[in-house]
Scaffold this motif. Sequence first.
Motif, PDB file in Angstrom:
ATOM      1  N   ILE A   1       0.841  -1.208   0.000  1.00  0.00           N
ATOM      2  CA  ILE A   1       0.000   0.000   0.000  1.00  0.00           C
ATOM      3  C   ILE A   1       0.877   1.259   0.000  1.00  0.00           C
ATOM      4  O   ILE A   1       0.645   2.210  -0.754  1.00  0.00           O
ATOM      5  CB  ILE A   1      -0.941  -0.013   1.234  1.00  0.00           C
ATOM      6  N   LEU A   2       1.901   1.238   0.828  1.00  0.00           N
ATOM      7  CA  LEU A   2       2.782   2.410   0.948  1.00  0.00           C
ATOM      8  C   LEU A   2       3.605   2.635  -0.308  1.00  0.00           C
ATOM      9  O   LEU A   2       3.743   3.776  -0.780  1.00  0.00           O
ATOM     10  CB  LEU A   2       3.742   2.189   2.109  1.00  0.00           C
ATOM     11  N   VAL A   3       4.186   1.562  -0.822  1.00  0.00           N
ATOM     12  CA  VAL A   3       5.000   1.694  -2.043  1.00  0.00           C
ATOM     13  C   VAL A   3       4.129   2.199  -3.179  1.00  0.00           C
ATOM     14  O   VAL A   3       4.540   3.073  -3.960  1.00  0.00           O
ATOM     15  CB  VAL A   3       5.700   0.362  -2.392  1.00  0.00           C
ATOM     16  N   ASP A   4       2.899   1.705  -3.249  1.00  0.00           N
ATOM     17  CA  ASP A   4       1.975   2.174  -4.280  1.00  0.00           C
ATOM     18  C   ASP A   4       1.707   3.676  -4.126  1.00  0.00           C
ATOM     19  O   ASP A   4       1.715   4.423  -5.112  1.00  0.00           O
ATOM     20  CB  ASP A   4       0.663   1.384  -4.191  1.00  0.00           C
ATOM     21  N   ALA A   5       1.489   4.116  -2.889  1.00  0.00           N
ATOM     22  CA  ALA A   5       1.210   5.551  -2.659  1.00  0.00           C
ATOM     23  C   ALA A   5       2.405   6.399  -3.090  1.00  0.00           C
ATOM     24  O   ALA A   5       2.252   7.451  -3.719  1.00  0.00           O
ATOM     25  CB  ALA A   5       0.884   5.785  -1.192  1.00  0.00           C
ATOM     26  N   LEU A   6       3.610   5.929  -2.764  1.00  0.00           N
ATOM     27  CA  LEU A   6       4.815   6.688  -3.133  1.00  0.00           C
ATOM     28  C   LEU A   6       5.088   6.619  -4.630  1.00  0.00           C
ATOM     29  O   LEU A   6       5.510   7.609  -5.245  1.00  0.00           O
ATOM     30  CB  LEU A   6       6.016   6.173  -2.344  1.00  0.00           C
ATOM     31  N   ASP A   7       4.825   5.451  -5.216  1.00  0.00           N
ATOM     32  CA  ASP A   7       5.015   5.306  -6.666  1.00  0.00           C
ATOM     33  C   ASP A   7       4.132   6.283  -7.415  1.00  0.00           C
ATOM     34  O   ASP A   7       4.533   6.866  -8.423  1.00  0.00           O
ATOM     35  CB  ASP A   7       4.658   3.878  -7.105  1.00  0.00           C
ATOM     36  N   ARG A   8       2.905   6.448  -6.909  1.00  0.00           N
ATOM     37  CA  ARG A   8       1.991   7.355  -7.591  1.00  0.00           C
ATOM     38  C   ARG A   8       2.438   8.807  -7.464  1.00  0.00           C
ATOM     39  O   ARG A   8       2.220   9.606  -8.353  1.00  0.00           O
ATOM     40  CB  ARG A   8       0.558   7.135  -7.111  1.00  0.00           C
ATOM     41  N   LEU A   9       3.095   9.142  -6.362  1.00  0.00           N
ATOM     42  CA  LEU A   9       3.658  10.495  -6.224  1.00  0.00           C
ATOM     43  C   LEU A   9       4.848  10.673  -7.153  1.00  0.00           C
ATOM     44  O   LEU A   9       5.141  11.763  -7.625  1.00  0.00           O
ATOM     45  CB  LEU A   9       4.105  10.752  -4.787  1.00  0.00           C
ATOM     46  N   ASP A  10       5.569   9.581  -7.367  1.00  0.00           N
ATOM     47  CA  ASP A  10       6.748   9.584  -8.220  1.00  0.00           C
ATOM     48  C   ASP A  10       7.705  10.727  -7.877  1.00  0.00           C
ATOM     49  O   ASP A  10       8.008  11.575  -8.731  1.00  0.00           O
ATOM     50  CB  ASP A  10       6.303   9.665  -9.700  1.00  0.00           C
ATOM     51  N   PRO A  11       8.186  10.773  -6.645  1.00  0.00           N
ATOM     52  CA  PRO A  11       9.071  11.876  -6.243  1.00  0.00           C
ATOM     53  C   PRO A  11      10.403  11.800  -6.987  1.00  0.00           C
ATOM     54  O   PRO A  11      10.843  10.722  -7.387  1.00  0.00           O
ATOM     55  CB  PRO A  11       9.279  11.644  -4.739  1.00  0.00           C
ATOM     56  N   ALA A  12      11.016  12.965  -7.175  1.00  0.00           N
ATOM     57  CA  ALA A  12      12.289  13.018  -7.905  1.00  0.00           C
ATOM     58  C   ALA A  12      13.284  13.862  -7.117  1.00  0.00           C
ATOM     59  O   ALA A  12      12.906  14.884  -6.530  1.00  0.00           O
ATOM     60  CB  ALA A  12      12.066  13.624  -9.285  1.00  0.00           C
ATOM     61  N   VAL A  13      14.535  13.451  -7.106  1.00  0.00           N
ATOM     62  CA  VAL A  13      15.554  14.276  -6.440  1.00  0.00           C
ATOM     63  C   VAL A  13      15.688  15.584  -7.228  1.00  0.00           C
ATOM     64  O   VAL A  13      15.512  15.603  -8.441  1.00  0.00           O
ATOM     65  CB  VAL A  13      16.927  13.556  -6.352  1.00  0.00           C
ATOM     66  N   PRO A  14      15.985  16.687  -6.551  1.00  0.00           N
ATOM     67  CA  PRO A  14      16.083  17.975  -7.244  1.00  0.00           C
ATOM     68  C   PRO A  14      17.224  17.959  -8.266  1.00  0.00           C
ATOM     69  O   PRO A  14      18.163  17.179  -8.134  1.00  0.00           O
ATOM     70  CB  PRO A  14      16.407  18.970  -6.114  1.00  0.00           C
ATOM     71  N   ALA A  15      17.111  18.849  -9.265  1.00  0.00           N
ATOM     72  CA  ALA A  15      18.155  18.953 -10.280  1.00  0.00           C
ATOM     73  C   ALA A  15      19.466  19.399  -9.628  1.00  0.00           C
ATOM     74  O   ALA A  15      19.450  20.137  -8.642  1.00  0.00           O
ATOM     75  CB  ALA A  15      17.731  19.976 -11.333  1.00  0.00           C
ATOM     76  N   ALA A  16      20.579  18.927 -10.183  1.00  0.00           N
ATOM     77  CA  ALA A  16      21.886  19.327  -9.650  1.00  0.00           C
ATOM     78  C   ALA A  16      22.153  20.791  -9.964  1.00  0.00           C
ATOM     79  O   ALA A  16      21.590  21.356 -10.908  1.00  0.00           O
ATOM     80  CB  ALA A  16      22.970  18.459 -10.266  1.00  0.00           C
ATOM     81  N   GLU A  17      22.997  21.379  -9.186  1.00  0.00           N
ATOM     82  CA  GLU A  17      23.396  22.759  -9.431  1.00  0.00           C
ATOM     83  C   GLU A  17      24.129  22.810 -10.782  1.00  0.00           C
ATOM     84  O   GLU A  17      24.930  21.912 -11.076  1.00  0.00           O
ATOM     85  CB  GLU A  17      24.357  23.174  -8.311  1.00  0.00           C
ATOM     86  N   PRO A  18      23.865  23.847 -11.613  1.00  0.00           N
ATOM     87  CA  PRO A  18      24.535  23.930 -12.921  1.00  0.00           C
ATOM     88  C   PRO A  18      26.061  23.880 -12.743  1.00  0.00           C
ATOM     89  O   PRO A  18      26.590  24.473 -11.795  1.00  0.00           O
ATOM     90  CB  PRO A  18      24.101  25.302 -13.460  1.00  0.00           C
ATOM     91  N   GLY A  19      26.713  23.179 -13.663  1.00  0.00           N
ATOM     92  CA  GLY A  19      28.169  23.144 -13.624  1.00  0.00           C
ATOM     93  C   GLY A  19      28.725  22.051 -12.717  1.00  0.00           C
ATOM     94  O   GLY A  19      29.938  21.938 -12.531  1.00  0.00           O
ATOM     95  N   THR A  20      27.858  21.208 -12.164  1.00  0.00           N
ATOM     96  CA  THR A  20      28.379  20.168 -11.260  1.00  0.00           C
ATOM     97  C   THR A  20      28.466  18.810 -11.934  1.00  0.00           C
ATOM     98  O   THR A  20      29.052  17.889 -11.372  1.00  0.00           O
ATOM     99  CB  THR A  20      27.498  20.040  -9.992  1.00  0.00           C
TER     100      THR A  20
END
Length: 269
Positions: free
Chosen positions: A244-263
């Motif tokens: 149930i939990l994995v399904d809830a998180l999968d549906r949110l599909d969270p993503a790590v923030p973009a890296a700082e430019p130039g890194t």
Amino acid sequence: MKLLDELRVRPGDGPGLDRRDPGARLGADSKSDGLERLAKLVERLGVLHNRLYAEARRSVLLVLQGMDASGKDGVIRTVFTGVNPQGCRVEAFKAPTPDELAHDFLWRVHARCPARGEIGIFNRSHYEDVVAVRVRKLADEHVWSKRPTHIVAFERLLHDEGTSVVKVFLHESRDEQRKRLQDRVDDPEKRWKFRLGDLDDREKWDDFQRAYEDVIRETSTEHAPWYVVPADHNWSRNLCVAEILVDALDRLDPAVPAAEPGTADLTVP
Ligand code: AMP
Ligand code: MG
């Protein structure tokens, strides 16, 4: 997913607790298959939670309800072993203090909801303010009977503000509860969990089941669904909650923030 459809209570439907078998072993064909699957889900939960935390925009709230010894503590202990405690918050709701009683029933609840990026786990919740209050006659019917409507609106607010709410009723049989409570009494390491008041609630078993049947029907919505999880077998119970939990998180599909430019191709000097 077929399993989740089976567990989920569709909006407007009752959970049909007396038609659901608390002894069902759902989610896998055998205990060993179930434990293997659980291990994968625990790992996946850790990855998804890490992304949710890094993203810091949305949150997940797992509400756990069930009779004494239905396994709320066991679920928290087992399913979250892969989750970073930083960014995970467990809140246990006991009988309200005088200060809490001096406010509306959602006052203490709202204050303990997860912040953005967090998974919140409620070990008991605002549903006690309907179910326990009704069965133990702690307030008049005109008080508790209005609460489900407020709960639906409150959970919609949480949803609209970025919190995915999933609610799990751990469906235990009366006979299994007797065994587990006896085990608590007999085991010195577990005895602290047992209260004589647990026997009063046990005596009112049918009243509690009726109250849960009603409140789940009134509050299972598209934005905050209830799932009824068979709870007599620990491995299947844990596995279902993890799905149930994995399904809830999968549906949110969270993503790590973009890296700082130039890194991207940077070599750390
Ligand atoms: P436990 O979770 O077994 O440690 O027990 C906590 C106790 O607090 C249970 O008996 C709950 O029914 C009770 N409780 C929690 N919230 C409320 C509430 N809002 N009103 C009345 N009793 C509550
Ligand atoms: Mg207890």
